[in-house]
Write an enzyme that holds these catalytic residues in place. Structure first.
Site, PDB file in Angstrom:
ATOM      1  N   SER A 259      60.878   0.848  -6.678  1.00  0.00           N
ATOM      2  CA  SER A 259      59.966   1.702  -7.459  1.00  0.00           C
ATOM      3  C   SER A 259      60.577   2.223  -8.757  1.00  0.00           C
ATOM      4  O   SER A 259      60.269   3.323  -9.191  1.00  0.00           O
ATOM      5  CB  SER A 259      59.478   2.917  -6.642  1.00  0.00           C
ATOM      6  OG  SER A 259      58.893   2.488  -5.460  1.00  0.00           O
TER       7      SER A 259
ATOM      8  N   GLU B 149      60.473 -11.750 -13.002  1.00  0.00           N
ATOM      9  CA  GLU B 149      60.740 -10.478 -12.309  1.00  0.00           C
ATOM     10  C   GLU B 149      61.087 -10.787 -10.864  1.00  0.00           C
ATOM     11  O   GLU B 149      60.240 -11.267 -10.102  1.00  0.00           O
ATOM     12  CB  GLU B 149      59.504  -9.563 -12.380  1.00  0.00           C
ATOM     13  CG  GLU B 149      59.754  -8.254 -11.656  1.00  0.00           C
ATOM     14  CD  GLU B 149      58.530  -7.343 -11.544  1.00  0.00           C
ATOM     15  OE1 GLU B 149      57.501  -7.591 -12.213  1.00  0.00           O
ATOM     16  OE2 GLU B 149      58.612  -6.380 -10.755  1.00  0.00           O
TER      17      GLU B 149
ATOM     18  N   CYS C 262      31.966  -4.121  -6.027  1.00  0.00           N
ATOM     19  CA  CYS C 262      32.056  -4.991  -4.851  1.00  0.00           C
ATOM     20  C   CYS C 262      31.455  -4.293  -3.630  1.00  0.00           C
ATOM     21  O   CYS C 262      30.249  -4.178  -3.537  1.00  0.00           O
ATOM     22  CB  CYS C 262      33.483  -5.467  -4.645  1.00  0.00           C
ATOM     23  SG  CYS C 262      33.528  -7.025  -3.772  1.00  0.00           S
TER      24      CYS C 262
ATOM     25  N   HIS D 138      34.743  -7.922  -9.726  1.00  0.00           N
ATOM     26  CA  HIS D 138      35.737  -6.876 -10.022  1.00  0.00           C
ATOM     27  C   HIS D 138      36.030  -6.823 -11.520  1.00  0.00           C
ATOM     28  O   HIS D 138      36.992  -7.445 -11.976  1.00  0.00           O
ATOM     29  CB  HIS D 138      37.037  -7.151  -9.253  1.00  0.00           C
ATOM     30  CG  HIS D 138      36.895  -6.994  -7.782  1.00  0.00           C
ATOM     31  ND1 HIS D 138      37.209  -5.823  -7.140  1.00  0.00           N
ATOM     32  CD2 HIS D 138      36.446  -7.836  -6.839  1.00  0.00           C
ATOM     33  CE1 HIS D 138      36.970  -5.962  -5.848  1.00  0.00           C
ATOM     34  NE2 HIS D 138      36.508  -7.177  -5.636  1.00  0.00           N
TER      35      HIS D 138
ATOM     36  N   GLU E  91      37.387  -4.582 -13.126  1.00  0.00           N
ATOM     37  CA  GLU E  91      38.682  -3.921 -13.397  1.00  0.00           C
ATOM     38  C   GLU E  91      39.820  -4.927 -13.561  1.00  0.00           C
ATOM     39  O   GLU E  91      40.845  -4.601 -14.153  1.00  0.00           O
ATOM     40  CB  GLU E  91      38.999  -2.917 -12.278  1.00  0.00           C
ATOM     41  CG  GLU E  91      39.431  -3.489 -10.927  1.00  0.00           C
ATOM     42  CD  GLU E  91      38.261  -3.869 -10.017  1.00  0.00           C
ATOM     43  OE1 GLU E  91      37.132  -4.027 -10.526  1.00  0.00           O
ATOM     44  OE2 GLU E  91      38.492  -4.023  -8.797  1.00  0.00           O
TER      45      GLU E  91
END
Ligand code: GLN
Length: 541
Positions: A15, A142, A383, A509, A511
Site C-alpha cells: 500500500s 509494476e 449495472c 460501467h 466509470e
C-alpha cells in the site's frame, strides 16, 4: 529507438502507492511525447481477480477486450489516457495455467518443467510481447507485492534476467520504499529502506532509483544517507511526500526530477519539457473548486472504498469539469429500510446506486431508488443499480407486484431482469458473463443522448443478467424510456424516466472509461444537473 523497460518494485510494506507512482511516471513520459504502457504483474495464484471478493481485492477493472484485471489498470488508463487490455495484467495463476497447458501438450519436449527457466521465461515473454509489438517507446512493469515475499521471487528473478537479456541501457530498476517518521525520536528512519534494498540486492536486481514515501520532506542529510547506504546517487533518491490528491503525484515527481533521471539513464529521445497544461488546470480544479455537492454512494462494500475506485475517480473528474467538489457519502445498502430511508439519504444532492452481485443489501437499493425517484433527486444506477431501478419501477409504477431479477428470486411472476435465452446456453458451457466493450445506440431526444451527444457509443460490461425484453412494452407503457439499446442483440443498455430532473440507469460501467483528460460525459452531466439544482447559498465551501 528500441523499447525501454522500467521495472518498478516495492519494499518495506504494501500500500505504498506503487500503482500511482507508475501511472505518474508514465504520465510524465507521455507528456514529453513518448508512447507508454504499463503492465501489472500480480503474484497471486488466482488466474484473474474476477472471482475475488471486493473486500479482499477492491474493484475488478474490466478492459475493452473483456479482461477482468487489477484496479491499478484503471489508474494507468485514467492518468495516461490509454486503453489497456488483458496483456497489461499478468498473474501467477495465468502464468502457471499456461505453462501447465503447454506441458500437457508436450511443448517442453520431455524436459523437467521448473520455475527457472520455464516460469521465468513465461513471465519474460509476457513483458517482451508488449515491447515487441512496436507500439511503445517505454513499457513500465509494476511488480506487485513487496520485495521479500516468497510468491514474488519468480518475478524478481525474471526481471533480473530481463535486464541481462535487454542490457542495462534498455532497462531501469526503480524501487519504492518507505521512510517512516518516528514521532518519539522526531526523526525519519532510513533503516527499513536499507534492509529492503539489501533484500532486493540479494536477489540480484539493483535499484537505479529509489522513490521514498515519507510523511515529511527528506532533507539532504537523509537523502545522502540513503544514497550512501543503498548505492545510488543523491539525485536518484526521490521523495514522494503524501499528497492531498493522487493527481498531484505526477507534479510532485516532476519537481523531484524523477522523469529527468529516467530519461537520462535510459537515454530516451523526447521533448525537453512535459506538456502538462491540461493536467495542471485539472489539478487546480480539483484542489480549488467553487461549489460543492454531496452524492450518496449506495453499495454493499462501502466500508472498502477501493471496491468502487473507478466510480470515485469518475466523480472527481466530473466534479473538476463542473468546478465542484463532489463529496461522497458512503451508505451501506443493507442498513437502508423504508422506515429510515428519509434519515439515511437526508441532505444528499444526488444518489448513485452501485454495481454488485448477490442478494445482500438489495432491498436497501430498491428503497433508495424509490426515494430518489419520488423525491426527484438526481439518480444514477450502474449495472445492478440500473437493474434495481427497473425492478423498483416495475413494482411501484407498473403494478407488477414482487417483480424481481431471477438472480434474487428465480420464481418471480415478473422476471423483469433475467438471463436471456441465448445466454443460457453459453452459461452451461462455462462462459458466464458479458464482459468488455459493446455498442449501444442512444435514442434521440433523451437525457442520455443529451449527455453523450453521440448516437453510437461503446461501453464496458460485466454482468450476467439483462432487462427482460418480454417486459419492455409494459415498462415503456408505464413511462420507462429505453434510451440506449445494443443493436446487435437488441438488449436494453440505458433506461431513464422523463418527469424527473435526472434519472438514468445503465447496464454498463461508464466509470471504467472516465479519464482525467476525457471525463465521462454521463458523470459530467449527472454532476452538472445535481449542481444546478443546489441553490448558491447551499454551496458551502
Ligand atoms: N449481478 C448483476 C448481474 O450479474 C449486476 C452485475 C454488476 O452490477 N456488475 O447482471
Amino acid at each position: 529507438m528500441s523499447t525501454k523497460y522500467i521495472i518498478v518494485t516495492g519494499g518495506v510494506t504494501s500500500s505504498l502507492g506503487k500503482g500511482i507512482i507508475c501511472a505518474s511516471l508514465g504520465k510524465l513520459l507521455e507528456a514529453r511525447g513518448l508512447s507508454v504502457t504499463i503492465q501489472k504483474l500480480d503474484p497471486y495464484i488466482n488466474v484473474d481477480p474476477g472471482t475475488m471478493n471486493p473486500y479482499e481485492h477492491g474493484e475488478v477493472f474490466v478492459t475493452d477486450d473483456g479482461a477482468e484485471t487489477d484496479l491499478d489498470l484503471g489508474h494507468y488508463e485514467r492518468f495516461l489516457g490509454i486503453t489497456t487490455s488483458q496483456e497489461n495484467n499478468v498473474t501467477t495463476g495465468r502464468i502457471y495455467y499456461d505453462v501447465i497447458m503447454k506441458e500437457r501438450q508436450g511443448a517442453y519436449l520431455g524436459k523437467t518443467v521448473q520455475v527457472i527457466p520455464h516460469i521465468t521465461d513465461e513471465i519474460k515473454s509476457r513483458v517482451l510481447s508488449l515491447g515487441e509489438s512496436g507500439k511503445y517507446d517505454v513499457v513500465i512493469i509494476e511488480v506487485g507485492g513487496t520485495v521479500g515475499d516468497i510468491e514474488g521471487l519468480p518475478y524478481i528473478e525474471a526481471m533480473r534476467q530481463l535486464r541481462f537479456d535487454m542490457g542495462k541501457k534498455n532497462t531501469l530498476s526503480i524501487h519504492l520504499t518507505l521512510v517512516p517518521y518516528l514521532k518519539a525520536a522526531g526523526e525519519l528512519k532510513t533503516k527499513p529502506t536499507q534492509h529492503s534494498v539489501k533484500t532486493i540486492y540479494e536477489i540480484g536486481l539493483q535499484p537505479d532509483i529509489l522513490v521514498c514515501r515519507a510523511e515529511v520532506p527528506l532533507e539532504i542529510g537523509i537523502r545522502t544517507k540513503i544514497a550512501q547506504f543503498c548505492n545510488v546517487e543523491i539525485e536518484d533518491v526521490i521523495a514522494s511526500i503524501d499528497a492531498e490528491s493522487i493527481y498531484e503525484v505526477p507534479l510532485l515527481m516532476l519537481d523531484e526530477g524523477l522523469d529527468k533521471r529516467v530519461i537520462e539513464k535510459l537515454d530516451l529521445k523526447c521533448g525537453d519539457e512535459p506538456k502538462l497544461e491540461k493536467w495542471n488546470s485539472f489539478v487546480k480544479a480539483v484542489k480549488y473548486p467553487r461549489k460543492k455537492i454531496k452524492i450518496g454512494l449506495i453499495g454493499k462494500y462501502v466500508e472498502h472504498h477501493d471496491a468502487y475506485i473507478s466510480i470515485v475517480e469518475s466523480l472527481i473528474h466530473a466534479g473538476a469539469m463542473n468546478d465542484t467538489k463532489v463529496e461522497i457519502s458512503w451508505i451501506q445498502s443493507d442498513e437502508i429500510t423504508p422506515e429510515n430511508v428519509d434519515k439515511k439519504l437526508a441532505g444528499l444532492n444526488a444518489v448513485l446506486v452501485a454495481p454488485g452481485f448477490g442478494h445482500r443489501g438489495i432491498h436497501g437499493k430498491f428503497t433508495s431508488v424509490q426515494y430518489a425517484r419520488e423525491h426527484k433527486i438526481p439518480f444514477l444506477g450502474i449495472c445492478l443499480g440500473m437493474q434495481c431501478a427497473v425492478i423498483e419501477f416495475a413494482r411501484n409504477v407498473c403494478g407488477m407486484k414482487d417483480a424481481n431479477s431471477t438472480e434474487f428470486d428465480p420464481e418471480t411472476a415478473f422476471p423483469v431482469i433475467d438471463i436471456m435465452e441465448d445466454q443460457r446456453e453459453s452459461m452451461e458451457t462455462g462462459g458466464t458473463m458479458r464482459l468488455g466493450l459493446y455498442e449501444c445506440a442512444v435514442k434521440k431526444g433523451t437525457r442520455a443522448r443529451q449527455a453523450y451527444e453521440e448516437e453510437l457509443i461503446h461501453e464496458r460490461h460485466r454482468h450476467r443478467f439483462e432487462l427482460n425484453n418480454k417486459f419492455r412494452k409494459d415498462l415503456e407503457k408505464g413511462g420507462l424510456v429505453m434510451s440506449g439499446v445494443n443493436p446487435e442483440r437488441d438488449l436494453v443498455e440505458i433506461v431513464e424516466i422523463k418527469d424527473h430532473p435526472w434519472f438514468v440507469g445503465v447496464q454498463f460501467h461508464p466509470e471504467l472509461k472516465s479519464k482525467v483528460i476525457e471525463p465521462h460525459p454521463l458523470f459530467v452531466d449527472f454532476v452538472k444537473v445535481a449542481v444546478s439544482l443546489v441553490g448558491d447559498k447551499n454551496h458551502k465551501l
